[in-house]
Design an enzyme around this catalytic site. Structure first.
Site, mmCIF file in Angstrom:
data_model
loop_
_atom_site.group_PDB
_atom_site.id
_atom_site.type_symbol
_atom_site.label_atom_id
_atom_site.label_comp_id
_atom_site.label_asym_id
_atom_site.label_seq_id
_atom_site.Cartn_x
_atom_site.Cartn_y
_atom_site.Cartn_z
ATOM 1 N N PRO A 257 -21.920 21.262 -14.411
ATOM 2 C CA PRO A 257 -21.800 20.945 -15.836
ATOM 3 C C PRO A 257 -21.987 19.473 -16.206
ATOM 4 O O PRO A 257 -21.052 18.800 -16.663
ATOM 5 C CB PRO A 257 -20.380 21.420 -16.161
ATOM 6 C CG PRO A 257 -19.626 21.208 -14.885
ATOM 7 C CD PRO A 257 -20.602 21.520 -13.783
ATOM 8 N N CYS A 258 -23.214 18.987 -16.066
ATOM 9 C CA CYS A 258 -23.472 17.607 -16.471
ATOM 10 C C CYS A 258 -23.343 17.427 -17.984
ATOM 11 O O CYS A 258 -23.208 16.293 -18.460
ATOM 12 C CB CYS A 258 -24.846 17.156 -15.991
ATOM 13 S SG CYS A 258 -26.209 18.206 -16.519
#
Length: 294
Positions: A257-258
């Site tokens: 989850p950047c």
């Protein structure tokens, strides 16, 4: 570099991402664009009219997709604009301590199992690695999914860049690998990822990148971090710029989850697959939390 055959029109989609679901995704995206562009809150009737739907039907579709009514969504978005998005933030260090950074964690109600590519394989540009790919419809729009025999190694949302650009982006990361279009191989992995099953990942990057991506996996849904927080969490407090580069090179969107990394001041910052999608992902995750839906 391995030559890839000309792309044919996409014919596949996930079972629960049928044409109607793709239509609904586009419709809700347009509705969110209208909400974001409006200077004052829009009424249900106004929004529904802009989407050429009855108020009741639009309310049902929007609520089913976002998990909250259009009115509550606008209230939350207004709050997010008035102060840093997702103000109830936990530092990455705290998140990492809670998750243990063991390589296995809960994310989006998924069970992730991952393993890293050997550094030597990375240095050789993926030589000898067989990578299958396909583009499928997802709840967040069309996505290009790539996988080795060990699991998903690439996931790119293509609504903003287009499929060809996303394909070129991912293949350039492992230029010596062998690529082939294989929907039958990709479909089960994609179904697991987007339907809440056990998602297998094959993380292919350098040691520093993998360290940063592991820290991203420790950020719980509904919380965010900053580049400096990430740098501290991997014991590299002066490497915020390098951390930012590694975040931007994350090849597996959403699952790693950047999108949960914001600027230090709480601003959205950039996102490889479009800042609008980043806001949608963050807002939808926030709305899933108890404090946002009570």
């Amino acid at each position: 570099m391995t030559q890839i055959a000309p792309l044919s029109p996409v014919q596949t989609s996930l079972p629960d991402a049928a044409p109607e679901d793709r239509y609904h995704y586009g419709l809700i995206r347009r509705a969110i664009e209208e909400i974001r562009a409006a200077e004052t809150p829009l009424s249900l009737e106004d929004l529904a009219a802009r989407m050429q739907m009855s108020p009741a039907h639009f309310q049902r579709v929007f609520s089913a997709w976002a998990g909250i009514s259009p009115k509550r969504y606008q209230q939350f978005l207004a709050l997010a604009r008035a102060r840093p998005l997702l103000t109830a933030r936990a530092s990455t260090e705290e998140s990492a301590a809670a998750a243990g950074l063991s390589g296995t964690g809960r994310l989006h109600d998924l069970v992730l199992r991952w393993e890293a590519m050997r550094p030597g394989d990375v240095a050789r540009g993926g030589a000898g690695v067989d990578i299958a790919w396909d583009e499928l419809a997802t709840p967040y729009g069309p996505a290009l999914v790539m996988a080795t025999g060990r699991g998903i190694c690439g996931l790119a949302f293509t609504a903003e860049t287009g499929r060809d650009a996303a394909l070129a982006d991912l293949t350039a990361r492992w230029p010596a690998a062998q690529y082939h279009h294989d929907p039958a191989r990709i479909r089960p992995l994609a179904e697991a990822a987007f339907e809440g099953g056990a998602a297998r990942l094959h993380i292919m990057g350098g040691p520093f990148q993998i360290k940063v991506w592991e820290a991203l996996l420790a950020i719980p849904e509904g919380q965010t971090s900053s580049y400096s927080d990430l740098a501290h969490s991997i014991d590299a407090p002066r490497a915020s710029r390098a951390v930012g580069t590694a975040v931007g090179r994350n090849p597996i969107a959403w699952l790693i989850p950047c999108h949960r990394v914001l600027r230090k001041d709480g601003g959205l910052g950039g996102y490889h697959w479009g800042t609008e999608l980043k806001e949608v992902l963050l807002t939808r995750e926030a709305l899933r939390q108890p404090q946002a839906t009570d």
